[in-house]
Design an enzyme around this catalytic site. Structure first.
Site, PDB file in Angstrom:
ATOM      1  N   ASP A  93       0.864  -1.165   0.000  1.00 58.87           N
ATOM      2  CA  ASP A  93       0.000   0.000   0.000  1.00 58.87           C
ATOM      3  C   ASP A  93       0.907   1.224   0.000  1.00 58.87           C
ATOM      4  O   ASP A  93       2.075   1.153   0.398  1.00 58.87           O
ATOM      5  CB  ASP A  93      -0.934  -0.016   1.225  1.00 58.87           C
ATOM      6  CG  ASP A  93      -2.095   0.976   1.041  1.00 58.87           C
ATOM      7  OD1 ASP A  93      -2.953   1.051   1.941  1.00 58.87           O
ATOM      8  OD2 ASP A  93      -2.126   1.659  -0.007  1.00 58.87           O
ATOM      9  N   ASP A 267      -7.882  -7.446   1.138  1.00 55.55           N
ATOM     10  CA  ASP A 267      -6.916  -7.548   2.239  1.00 55.55           C
ATOM     11  C   ASP A 267      -7.591  -7.032   3.491  1.00 55.55           C
ATOM     12  O   ASP A 267      -8.464  -6.150   3.411  1.00 55.55           O
ATOM     13  CB  ASP A 267      -5.666  -6.695   1.965  1.00 55.55           C
ATOM     14  CG  ASP A 267      -5.858  -5.265   2.467  1.00 55.55           C
ATOM     15  OD1 ASP A 267      -6.414  -4.445   1.694  1.00 55.55           O
ATOM     16  OD2 ASP A 267      -5.515  -4.998   3.642  1.00 55.55           O
ATOM     17  N   CYS A 305     -12.636 -28.074  10.506  1.00 56.74           N
ATOM     18  CA  CYS A 305     -11.410 -27.534   9.914  1.00 56.74           C
ATOM     19  C   CYS A 305     -10.296 -28.572   9.977  1.00 56.74           C
ATOM     20  O   CYS A 305     -10.150 -29.281  10.974  1.00 56.74           O
ATOM     21  CB  CYS A 305     -10.987 -26.285  10.688  1.00 56.74           C
ATOM     22  SG  CYS A 305      -9.493 -25.499  10.040  1.00 56.74           S
ATOM     23  N   CYS A 307      -6.989 -27.752   9.544  1.00 54.27           N
ATOM     24  CA  CYS A 307      -5.710 -27.024   9.586  1.00 54.27           C
ATOM     25  C   CYS A 307      -4.817 -27.590  10.676  1.00 54.27           C
ATOM     26  O   CYS A 307      -5.257 -28.378  11.534  1.00 54.27           O
ATOM     27  CB  CYS A 307      -5.967 -25.527   9.809  1.00 54.27           C
ATOM     28  SG  CYS A 307      -6.155 -25.028  11.525  1.00 54.27           S
ATOM     29  N   CYS A 310      -6.196 -27.145  14.211  1.00 53.73           N
ATOM     30  CA  CYS A 310      -7.380 -27.967  14.549  1.00 53.73           C
ATOM     31  C   CYS A 310      -7.070 -29.451  14.566  1.00 53.73           C
ATOM     32  O   CYS A 310      -7.779 -30.239  15.194  1.00 53.73           O
ATOM     33  CB  CYS A 310      -8.506 -27.655  13.569  1.00 53.73           C
ATOM     34  SG  CYS A 310      -9.084 -25.957  13.763  1.00 53.73           S
ATOM     35  N   HIS A 336      -4.987 -20.580  12.262  1.00 55.25           N
ATOM     36  CA  HIS A 336      -6.347 -21.063  11.961  1.00 55.25           C
ATOM     37  C   HIS A 336      -7.176 -20.001  11.242  1.00 55.25           C
ATOM     38  O   HIS A 336      -7.856 -20.287  10.244  1.00 55.25           O
ATOM     39  CB  HIS A 336      -7.077 -21.485  13.240  1.00 55.25           C
ATOM     40  CG  HIS A 336      -8.541 -21.684  12.993  1.00 55.25           C
ATOM     41  ND1 HIS A 336      -9.060 -22.821  12.390  1.00 55.25           N
ATOM     42  CD2 HIS A 336      -9.596 -20.855  13.200  1.00 55.25           C
ATOM     43  CE1 HIS A 336     -10.364 -22.687  12.239  1.00 55.25           C
ATOM     44  NE2 HIS A 336     -10.713 -21.507  12.714  1.00 55.25           N
TER      45      HIS A 336
HETATM   46  C1  LIG Z   1     -11.996  -2.545   9.070  1.00 56.33           C
HETATM   47  O1  LIG Z   1     -10.630  -2.591   9.431  1.00 56.33           O
HETATM   48  C2  LIG Z   1     -10.111  -1.343   9.890  1.00 56.33           C
HETATM   49  O2  LIG Z   1     -10.111  -0.383   8.833  1.00 56.33           O
HETATM   50  C3  LIG Z   1      -8.897  -0.544   8.103  1.00 56.33           C
HETATM   51  C4  LIG Z   1      -9.275  -1.283   6.863  1.00 56.33           C
HETATM   52  N1  LIG Z   1      -9.972  -0.380   5.961  1.00 56.33           N
HETATM   53  C5  LIG Z   1      -9.293   0.212   4.981  1.00 56.33           C
HETATM   54  N2  LIG Z   1      -9.857   1.071   4.105  1.00 56.33           N
HETATM   55  C6  LIG Z   1      -8.870   1.496   3.302  1.00 56.33           C
HETATM   56  C7  LIG Z   1      -8.867   2.461   2.279  1.00 56.33           C
HETATM   57  C8  LIG Z   1      -7.652   2.764   1.635  1.00 56.33           C
HETATM   58  C9  LIG Z   1      -7.577   3.788   0.608  1.00 56.33           C
HETATM   59  O3  LIG Z   1      -8.580   4.438   0.234  1.00 56.33           O
HETATM   60  N3  LIG Z   1      -6.356   4.055   0.061  1.00 56.33           N
HETATM   61  C10 LIG Z   1      -5.245   3.360   0.429  1.00 56.33           C
HETATM   62  N4  LIG Z   1      -4.061   3.674  -0.172  1.00 56.33           N
HETATM   63  N5  LIG Z   1      -5.265   2.394   1.352  1.00 56.33           N
HETATM   64  C11 LIG Z   1      -6.455   2.089   1.995  1.00 56.33           C
HETATM   65  C12 LIG Z   1      -6.468   1.110   3.012  1.00 56.33           C
HETATM   66  C13 LIG Z   1      -7.668   0.840   3.676  1.00 56.33           C
HETATM   67  N6  LIG Z   1      -7.971   0.003   4.737  1.00 56.33           N
HETATM   68  C14 LIG Z   1      -7.938  -1.351   8.938  1.00 56.33           C
HETATM   69  O4  LIG Z   1      -6.763  -0.610   9.118  1.00 56.33           O
HETATM   70  C15 LIG Z   1      -8.673  -1.540  10.241  1.00 56.33           C
HETATM   71  O5  LIG Z   1      -8.307  -0.566  11.184  1.00 56.33           O
HETATM   72 ZN   LIG Z   2      -8.395 -24.767  11.925  1.00 55.40          ZN
END
Ligand SMILES: CO[C@@H]1O[C@H](CNc2nc3cc4c(=O)[nH]c(N)nc4cc3[nH]2)[C@@H](O)[C@H]1O
Ligand SMILES: [Zn+2]
Length: 373
Positions: A93, A267, A305, A307, A310, A336
């Site tokens: 990222d 991710d 599971c 894994c 488990c 897991h």
């Molecule tokens: C739901 O979990 C929480 O929320 C975050 C995940 N949500 C998330 N939205 C994102 C949007 C962007 C974006 O617009 N641009 C770039 N470059 N990277 C991004 C990375 C992102 N991650 C976790 O950190 C966690 O705290």
């Molecule tokens: Zn498992």
């Protein structure tokens, strides 16, 4: 071409895509879940264990590695793959999101973002050019444009001005990119929760012909239904022959709903983060193994599971390790949870092959959300 997406088929029942992502470090089936390894490690997992789990592409982060150990160290090591002994796919990222979620004293201008390191407090600066320089040094197979992810909620006028700057930054990233032949630079669509702004951002970025696209600006605290609505509106605006990556999404329901709306790559820190406080994902729903009720429960985390965790350990033993603050406990829950999500994506791909993803969603939800333990 650094990264090529091959569309295999479209599920007749849901419209979801089955594909293959060809990268310089291997070919991986999509839809895929990518474990997060922010500081050049998926916390508590070895590369061998990640391979055993079936991970293909893992994430690392420009912001963190720029601050520590510094991108020049990783460059001298021969790049991230050599540095962390991982010979499959890596995606980094671009650092923009992390500046806003981690650092203090931030200031955003046309030039870039100035901030103080959350580690040393020293004043630092990230721009599109700096982010690309760092990502070129890290050497990931897929790198992300430097963008601004607006907070939620955000005023329409702020989101519009922000997306237009993000578009200008995307141009600067394309110009600054030194290694397009072996690192694929993905554009990131913004536009907040405004459908017309999403159309504007997508159109501007598609015109720049990136090898892949991420949907950014989501999973930032908005209701899931709103995320799904924005997603339904945005993915059809992206080229069908290129990969689509939804950033920061990883709960089982959001993964399946995202696949149904045309997403290929996901991710999220969720599975690894909740594992470290003893919460696991099982076929019968979430199971908080540190809970007292499991003190004498000598069954596996998930009877369905197969894994490593488990097959060899019980809920009582894992609960004991977590309560005793033993690192091995975190390794077992992390292994897991990653296995569970990786296996879930395999089952999603099978359902797409057999044109039954909506049926699969209903069956999975009934079991997973019907029976929280
Ligand atoms: C739901 O979990 C929480 O929320 C975050 C995940 N949500 C998330 N939205 C994102 C949007 C962007 C974006 O617009 N641009 C770039 N470059 N990277 C991004 C990375 C992102 N991650 C976790 O950190 C966690 O705290
Ligand atoms: Zn498992």
């Amino acid at each position: 071409m650094a990264v090529r997406y091959e569309l295999i088929k479209v599920c007749k029942q849901s419209g979801a895509r089955l594909g293959r992502l060809h990268t310089p470090h291997g070919t991986f089936e999509t839809p895929m879940f990518m474990p997060v390894g922010t500081q050049a490690t998926v916390k508590t997992m070895s590369p061998e264990e990640l391979k055993e789990i079936g991970s293909g592409v893992i994430l690392a982060n420009t912001y963190h590695l720029y601050l520590r150990p510094g991108h020049e160290v990783v460059r001298e090591a021969g790049g991230l793959h050599r540095f962390m002994n991982w010979n499959r796919g890596i995606l980094t990222d671009s650092g923009g999101f992390q500046v806003f979620s981690l650092s203090t004293l931030r200031k955003i201008t046309e030039e870039g973002v100035s901030f103080r390191s959350h580690i040393s407090g020293e004043p630092l600066f990230l721009s599109p050019e700096k982010s690309i320089e760092v990502q070129n040094a890290l050497g990931a197979d897929i790198i992300m444009a430097f963008d601004e992810c607006p907070p939620f909620p955000a005023e329409r006028e702020y989101v519009r001005a922000s997306l237009e700057r993000t578009t200008r930054w995307a141009e600067r990233c394309l110009r600054a990119h030194r290694r397009p032949e072996d690192q694929a630079l993905f554009g990131i669509v913004q536009g907040g929760m405004y459908r017309d702004l999403r159309e504007q951002s997508a159109a501007q970025l598609v015109a720049m012909d990136f090898p892949g696209y991420a949907v950014g600006g989501l999973s930032v605290g908005e209701p899931k239904e709103l995320m799904y609505e924005i997603l339904s509106h945005t993915t059809p605006l992206l080229p069908a022959g290129k990969p689509r990556y939804l950033m920061g999404v990883g709960s089982p329901d959001a993964l399946i709903e995202g696949v149904i709306r045309g997403i290929d790559m996901f991710d999220c820190v969720l599975p690894t983060r909740i594992a470290r406080n003893g919460t696991t994902m099982t076929s019968q729903g979430r199971l908080v193994v540190r809970n007292a009720r499991y003190a004498r429960d000598f069954s596996p985390l998930d009877p369905e599971c197969d894994c490593y965790t488990c097959r060899h350990y019980t809920r009582a033993y894992i609960r004991h390790l977590i309560k005793a603050d033993e690192t091995f406990g975190l390794r077992l829950t992390t292994y897991h949870n990653l296995y569970f999500l990786t296996r879930l994506m395999e089952r999603v791909r099978e359902a797409i092959r057999e044109d039954r993803l909506l049926d699969f969603r209903d069956q999975f939800f009934a079991k997973y959300y019907g029976g929280d333990q």
